[in-house]
Each structure stands twice: as structure tokens, then as C-alpha cells.
Design an enzyme around this catalytic site. Sequence first.
Site, PDB file in Angstrom:
ATOM      1  CB  SER A  21     -64.626 -21.291 -10.471  1.00 53.40           C
ATOM      2  OG  SER A  21     -63.285 -21.597 -10.174  1.00 53.40           O
ATOM      3  CD  GLU A  41     -60.552 -22.255 -20.955  1.00 49.50           C
ATOM      4  OE1 GLU A  41     -61.451 -21.743 -20.258  1.00 49.50           O
ATOM      5  OE2 GLU A  41     -59.454 -21.697 -21.145  1.00 49.50           O
ATOM      6  CB  THR A  48     -57.382 -18.411 -12.472  1.00 51.53           C
ATOM      7  OG1 THR A  48     -57.383 -17.632 -13.660  1.00 51.53           O
ATOM      8  CG2 THR A  48     -56.257 -17.942 -11.567  1.00 51.53           C
ATOM      9  CB  CYS A  49     -59.769 -21.726  -9.159  1.00 54.65           C
ATOM     10  SG  CYS A  49     -59.928 -22.667  -7.645  1.00 54.65           S
ATOM     11  CB  CYS A  54     -57.606 -21.767  -5.301  1.00 57.20           C
ATOM     12  SG  CYS A  54     -58.610 -20.552  -6.146  1.00 57.20           S
ATOM     13  CE  LYS A  57     -53.601 -20.456  -2.208  1.00 58.35           C
ATOM     14  NZ  LYS A  57     -54.331 -19.282  -2.585  1.00 58.35           N
ATOM     15  CE1 TYR A 107     -62.594 -28.556 -11.763  1.00 57.42           C
ATOM     16  CE2 TYR A 107     -63.908 -27.049 -13.070  1.00 57.42           C
ATOM     17  CZ  TYR A 107     -63.342 -27.399 -11.874  1.00 57.42           C
ATOM     18  OH  TYR A 107     -63.533 -26.603 -10.778  1.00 57.42           O
ATOM     19  CB  ALA A 123     -65.030 -17.430 -27.935  1.00 55.91           C
ATOM     20  CE1 TYR A 185     -57.778 -11.091  -0.949  1.00 58.11           C
ATOM     21  CE2 TYR A 185     -57.626 -13.347  -0.177  1.00 58.11           C
ATOM     22  CZ  TYR A 185     -58.325 -12.170  -0.293  1.00 58.11           C
ATOM     23  OH  TYR A 185     -59.560 -12.083   0.251  1.00 58.11           O
ATOM     24  CB  ILE A 186     -50.941 -13.108  -5.489  1.00 55.11           C
ATOM     25  CG1 ILE A 186     -52.344 -13.545  -5.951  1.00 55.11           C
ATOM     26  CG2 ILE A 186     -49.861 -13.880  -6.234  1.00 55.11           C
ATOM     27  CD1 ILE A 186     -52.591 -13.443  -7.447  1.00 55.11           C
ATOM     28  CD  GLU A 189     -52.689 -16.883  -0.919  1.00 47.97           C
ATOM     29  OE1 GLU A 189     -53.723 -17.051  -0.279  1.00 47.97           O
ATOM     30  OE2 GLU A 189     -52.617 -17.093  -2.141  1.00 47.97           O
ATOM     31  N   GLY A 269     -51.912  -7.321  -8.708  1.00 46.24           N
ATOM     32  CA  GLY A 269     -53.319  -7.280  -9.101  1.00 46.24           C
ATOM     33  C   GLY A 269     -53.586  -8.023 -10.392  1.00 46.24           C
ATOM     34  CG  ASP A 310     -61.569 -13.440 -11.237  1.00 44.02           C
ATOM     35  OD1 ASP A 310     -62.351 -13.639 -10.286  1.00 44.02           O
ATOM     36  OD2 ASP A 310     -60.396 -13.873 -11.274  1.00 44.02           O
ATOM     37  CG  HIS A 443     -60.116 -27.781  26.314  1.00 44.91           C
ATOM     38  ND1 HIS A 443     -59.518 -26.539  26.253  1.00 44.91           N
ATOM     39  CD2 HIS A 443     -59.395 -28.530  27.188  1.00 44.91           C
ATOM     40  CE1 HIS A 443     -58.476 -26.537  27.079  1.00 44.91           C
ATOM     41  NE2 HIS A 443     -58.386 -27.725  27.649  1.00 44.91           N
ATOM     42  CD  GLU A 448     -60.549 -24.301  24.077  1.00 51.17           C
ATOM     43  OE1 GLU A 448     -61.487 -24.562  24.843  1.00 51.17           O
ATOM     44  OE2 GLU A 448     -59.447 -24.871  24.145  1.00 51.17           O
TER      45      GLU A 448
HETATM   46  P1  NDP Z   1     -54.600  -7.621  -4.915  1.00 52.10           P
HETATM   47  O1  NDP Z   1     -55.484  -6.653  -5.561  1.00 52.10           O
HETATM   48  O2  NDP Z   1     -55.082  -8.380  -3.733  1.00 52.10           O
HETATM   49  O3  NDP Z   1     -53.245  -6.895  -4.496  1.00 52.10           O
HETATM   50  C1  NDP Z   1     -52.510  -6.173  -5.440  1.00 52.10           C
HETATM   51  C2  NDP Z   1     -51.347  -5.525  -4.721  1.00 52.10           C
HETATM   52  O4  NDP Z   1     -50.524  -4.887  -5.668  1.00 52.10           O
HETATM   53  C3  NDP Z   1     -51.800  -4.473  -3.729  1.00 52.10           C
HETATM   54  O5  NDP Z   1     -50.966  -4.535  -2.609  1.00 52.10           O
HETATM   55  C4  NDP Z   1     -51.599  -3.179  -4.512  1.00 52.10           C
HETATM   56  O6  NDP Z   1     -51.310  -2.084  -3.695  1.00 52.10           O
HETATM   57  C5  NDP Z   1     -50.360  -3.530  -5.321  1.00 52.10           C
HETATM   58  N1  NDP Z   1     -50.279  -2.746  -6.558  1.00 52.10           N
HETATM   59  C6  NDP Z   1     -51.220  -2.592  -7.499  1.00 52.10           C
HETATM   60  N2  NDP Z   1     -50.774  -1.780  -8.494  1.00 52.10           N
HETATM   61  C7  NDP Z   1     -49.525  -1.409  -8.150  1.00 52.10           C
HETATM   62  C8  NDP Z   1     -48.564  -0.562  -8.745  1.00 52.10           C
HETATM   63  N3  NDP Z   1     -48.806   0.060  -9.907  1.00 52.10           N
HETATM   64  N4  NDP Z   1     -47.385  -0.401  -8.115  1.00 52.10           N
HETATM   65  C9  NDP Z   1     -47.153  -1.033  -6.939  1.00 52.10           C
HETATM   66  N5  NDP Z   1     -48.024  -1.834  -6.325  1.00 52.10           N
HETATM   67  C10 NDP Z   1     -49.207  -2.029  -6.925  1.00 52.10           C
HETATM   68  O7  NDP Z   1     -54.136  -8.580  -6.089  1.00 52.10           O
HETATM   69  P2  NDP Z   1     -53.378  -9.947  -6.123  1.00 52.10           P
HETATM   70  O8  NDP Z   1     -52.639  -9.908  -7.397  1.00 52.10           O
HETATM   71  O9  NDP Z   1     -52.647 -10.231  -4.864  1.00 52.10           O
HETATM   72  O10 NDP Z   1     -54.593 -10.973  -6.213  1.00 52.10           O
HETATM   73  C11 NDP Z   1     -55.673 -10.771  -7.093  1.00 52.10           C
HETATM   74  C12 NDP Z   1     -56.937 -11.251  -6.491  1.00 52.10           C
HETATM   75  O11 NDP Z   1     -56.988 -12.661  -6.537  1.00 52.10           O
HETATM   76  C13 NDP Z   1     -57.105 -10.933  -5.005  1.00 52.10           C
HETATM   77  O12 NDP Z   1     -57.614  -9.649  -4.797  1.00 52.10           O
HETATM   78  C14 NDP Z   1     -58.050 -11.993  -4.552  1.00 52.10           C
HETATM   79  O13 NDP Z   1     -59.369 -11.571  -4.770  1.00 52.10           O
HETATM   80  C15 NDP Z   1     -57.718 -13.168  -5.445  1.00 52.10           C
HETATM   81  N6  NDP Z   1     -56.920 -14.145  -4.696  1.00 52.10           N
HETATM   82  C16 NDP Z   1     -57.494 -14.816  -3.670  1.00 52.10           C
HETATM   83  C17 NDP Z   1     -56.793 -15.712  -2.937  1.00 52.10           C
HETATM   84  C18 NDP Z   1     -57.437 -16.404  -1.794  1.00 52.10           C
HETATM   85  O14 NDP Z   1     -58.655 -16.445  -1.709  1.00 52.10           O
HETATM   86  N7  NDP Z   1     -56.657 -16.970  -0.861  1.00 52.10           N
HETATM   87  C19 NDP Z   1     -55.387 -16.009  -3.235  1.00 52.10           C
HETATM   88  C20 NDP Z   1     -54.861 -15.227  -4.324  1.00 52.10           C
HETATM   89  C21 NDP Z   1     -55.608 -14.343  -5.020  1.00 52.10           C
HETATM   90  P3  NDP Z   1     -52.452  -1.206  -2.973  1.00 52.10           P
HETATM   91  O15 NDP Z   1     -53.006  -2.052  -1.869  1.00 52.10           O
HETATM   92  O16 NDP Z   1     -51.715  -0.021  -2.491  1.00 52.10           O
HETATM   93  O17 NDP Z   1     -53.460  -0.901  -4.034  1.00 52.10           O
END
Ligand code: NDP
Length: 458
Positions: A21, A41, A48-49, A54, A57, A107, A123, A185-186, A189, A269, A310, A443, A448
Site C-alpha cells: 500500500s 517487488e 499484504t493488504c 485486509c 480477510k 495495481y 532487492a 486483530y488477526i 478476526e 504479531g 509496517d 432514524h 443515531e
Molecule cells: P497484534 O499485535 O495485534 O496482536 C498480537 C497478539 O499476539 C497479541 O494478543 C499478543 O499478546 C499476542 N502475542 C504476541 N507474542 C506472543 C507470544 N510470544 N506468546 C503468546 N502470545 C503472543 O498482531 P496481529 O498479528 O493480530 O496483527 C498485526 C497487525 O496487523 C495489527 O496490530 C494491526 O495493526 C494489523 N491488522 C489490522 C487489521 C485491521 O485494521 N482490521 C486486521 C488485521 C491486522 P499481548 O497483547 O499480550 O502482547
Amino acid sequence: MTGDIVADHQDFDLIVIGAGSGGVRLARMSAAKGARVAVVESRYLGGTCVNVGCVPKKLFVYGSHAGEDIEDSAGYGWSVPGDQVKFDWARLVANKNAEIDRLNGIYARMLDNAGVTVINGTATLADPNTVVVGDQRYSTKHITVATGSWPSIPDVPGSEYMLSSNEMFFLPQLPRQAVVWGGGYIAVEFAGILAGLGVETTLLYRGDLFLRGFDGDIRRFMAQEMVKKGVDLRFGVNIERVESEGGQYQVHLTDGSKLSTGLVMAATGRRALVEGLGLEALGVNMTDSGHVAVDKHFQTAVPSITALGDVIGTPQLTPVALGQGMVLSRRLFGDGQGEMDYSSIPTAVFCQPNIGTVGLTEEEAQEAGYTLRIYRSEFKPMKHTLTGRDERALMKLVVDDETDRVLGAHMVGPEAGEITQGLAVAIKAGATKAQFDSTLGIHPTSAEEFVTMREPVL
Ligand code: NDP
């Protein structure tokens, strides 16, 4: 190898590494300003998106929710015999793939029309003004690293059996049961997608309540709603190890218990994708979290190298990367002005029901020292008066008592993302609660409720 920006006879003015993006936006905007731009690329256009984030998903969320819509139609007079309702996962994946192919084509055409050269391959930065792709070397005045992020899976025994969101988009078939690891988030979802498609889904989260960073009321409410939809939520527990046995996985948890499942998805994450670029050898600094270190102008420690999206550790959201691309293009090839504004970033989580949020949570506002008025409304969305479904919606406003300014708006409920986008404009403009109150409602809608909450609960 000084890293100085040199201006004469290069192949390009800008080479962007990564056609996600942010990279694509930067490339197109810069080409429109007359710059000679290339994008390198190694995988797919749109990043990713478009490919594994996004867009697919959201298509899966629609697909998953359609099952509920079919059930709910009975309350509106439709007869849909249960034994005639069939779901074909392979068809959903194929249709999704066709749509992503179409977007990849768009794209490619957008970049072509903008006059951007697309270079397919991986690259490496040979020096601060040279990008190597295969056996080709390209010289350039500026390089922008826009390589994005990649799922990060904790290194526990058996982690090789786990799938990330990348693979979930191409799953050959749905399992009977699934374990989703993580509470961001992921995880929420995908837990929603799987449960909606009839998979017995367990979500494991290490903390005592998932969705850390969201408003506390939203987190608690969402947990209740997900449980109603059949997701087995287990908090305060982590995965110790996973074993593979006869096509099933045995997931051993830190509380000593064990789950048998057909699929383990890690949604734990995403880490910055920088391997192989050769950034550190050129003097680009990295942060402790492994992201490319930049200043507020996306400038790395090497003058000719910038980075965005990112990979720099700002919120991992497509609109953030798009905004950064526009600001950086203006810096490099425009009037040099403009800064990215990270305040009040609206966001939605496409769990079921959706979460929409913008501005400060109650906890953040308290921490910042505001005296608050909190407005909260919880109700059954009108649609469910006839469906009989026990789904509820929550709306919440966080208001600064001193100035009457609305600091945050949060929601769980159908179309929360759609509703929150409009509220984000109001909050960004500094709207007061009195202005919310003087706005007429539409309404009958759920939205609302945001302009009819009269009495603070706190
Ligand atoms: P997030 O950072 O949102 O969540 C990661 C989760 O994994 C947290 O609950 C974290 O726990 C847990 N975690 C991390 N490390 C460990 C570990 N070693 N052991 C156990 N649990 C762990 O990442 P996601 O992968 O869900 O998504 C990545 C990013 O992508 C998001 O932050 C968001 O910015 C983006 N995204 C946006 C979306 C949207 O706009 N709708 C949809 C999907 C992704 P803890 O909270 O305790 O750290």
C-alpha cells in the site's frame, strides 16, 4: 560509500522496495510529480493488504457471516430448510483468488499508467544509491524501503505445525476444529471467520483479556459476544508445545491442559521484513523491536534512504502507510512540507460483530489526566428484534468534562467500521458533546445512538 544524495545521471530518481500500500502510493505520487520511479517487488503487487490481509480477510468475513444471515432470514418469513444450506469452502477461496487476481491487475495498470517501472525480484542495497535485483544494478538518487511485515510465530516446540494468516487464505479445506493463538486483530478476526463457517474454534490468549489497547468496555463486551457465537475463549493461558498425531494436533497449554485440534493458527504479531536488504551494512539503524529507525520525515541514518509502512513500526494499517506515502512523496519531490499526523487514527476490527474505534479509550484518557464524562449505550440492534438472535451492540463516548470535547468514540456492532469513519471526522475536527447532541439522528439506525446518549454513566 558516503550515503550522500547524488544527483547526476542515475537510472532513477527513486527506487521503492516493496509494492504494498505505502510503496505503491509513494511511487505513483512521485511519478506524477515528474520523478523517474521504479518499484521492486519479489512477491505480489498490492502487498499484504491486497493479497493476504485486509481485502481477502473482509471477503472471508462476508462469507462467514452469510451463514448467520441465512439463519436470521427465518425471522423475516423466509424458509430455508437446514439440510439444504451448504457451504463450499473451495468455492469461496477460488472466488476470493479471482478477485485478488483482478486487483493485482489493477495495481499493475495503475503503476504502468503512472509511468512507474515495475522490477520483479528481490532487492539488495549494494550501496546507498544502488539497488541490485538478480544480475541487474540500478542507480538511483533515493531509495525507500517499504517492505512491510511478516507473521511472527513464537519459537515453541511444534511451531512448525502452525499456520499464519498467510496460509489461512489458501487453506485446502476447513478443519472440524481450530485453535487460534493470540488476542489481537488477526486472532479475533479469524476466530470469527472460522466459527461462522462452523469450525469449532478455540482462541487462546496469554493475558487476562484480549484486544489489549482497546477500550476496556469494548474488550469485555466483545468477549461476551464471541462466546455467544460459539468461540471457546481461553484467557490467561499460552501454548507450551504442539505435537502432531495421526493428522490431528495436540496442543499442550501452560495450565497443564491439552487440546486436540485439526489446525493451529498463530496470530501472534508481525515483524518487520528486512532480511537480505543489507540495510545495516550501509549504516541504517534498526530499533530494538527490529524495525527500520526513521525520524518523523521517514529519514533513516543514511541520507539517500527513507522507509515507511509496517517496516518502520508505526501502526500496521493500510491508511497509515498510504498517508505516509503521500507525505514522503511531497518531501522528496514536492514542496518538502507536510508531516504525518498520527492522532485519532480510526480503526475497525472485523470480528463478528465488528469493532469500530477512534480517539482515546477511557483508560488512555484517564492516564492523560482528563476529568471524564462517559456515555454508554447497550442495545439489541433492530434487525435482531425479529431474528431472535441474542446479539447486542455497544456504543461509548469518552468526553473531556472541562472542554466538553469528545475524545473517543468506540463501538461493537454491525457495520461499526462504516459508522466510525464519519465519527472520526467529527473527532478530528474537535467536536464537542454539545455538537454531537445538536446533530439530528438518522432514524432508525444504530448509528443515531451516538447523537442521542444524553446521560453520562460516569
Ligand atoms: P497484534 O499485535 O495485534 O496482536 C498480537 C497478539 O499476539 C497479541 O494478543 C499478543 O499478546 C499476542 N502475542 C504476541 N507474542 C506472543 C507470544 N510470544 N506468546 C503468546 N502470545 C503472543 O498482531 P496481529 O498479528 O493480530 O496483527 C498485526 C497487525 O496487523 C495489527 O496490530 C494491526 O495493526 C494489523 N491488522 C489490522 C487489521 C485491521 O485494521 N482490521 C486486521 C488485521 C491486522 P499481548 O497483547 O499480550 O502482547
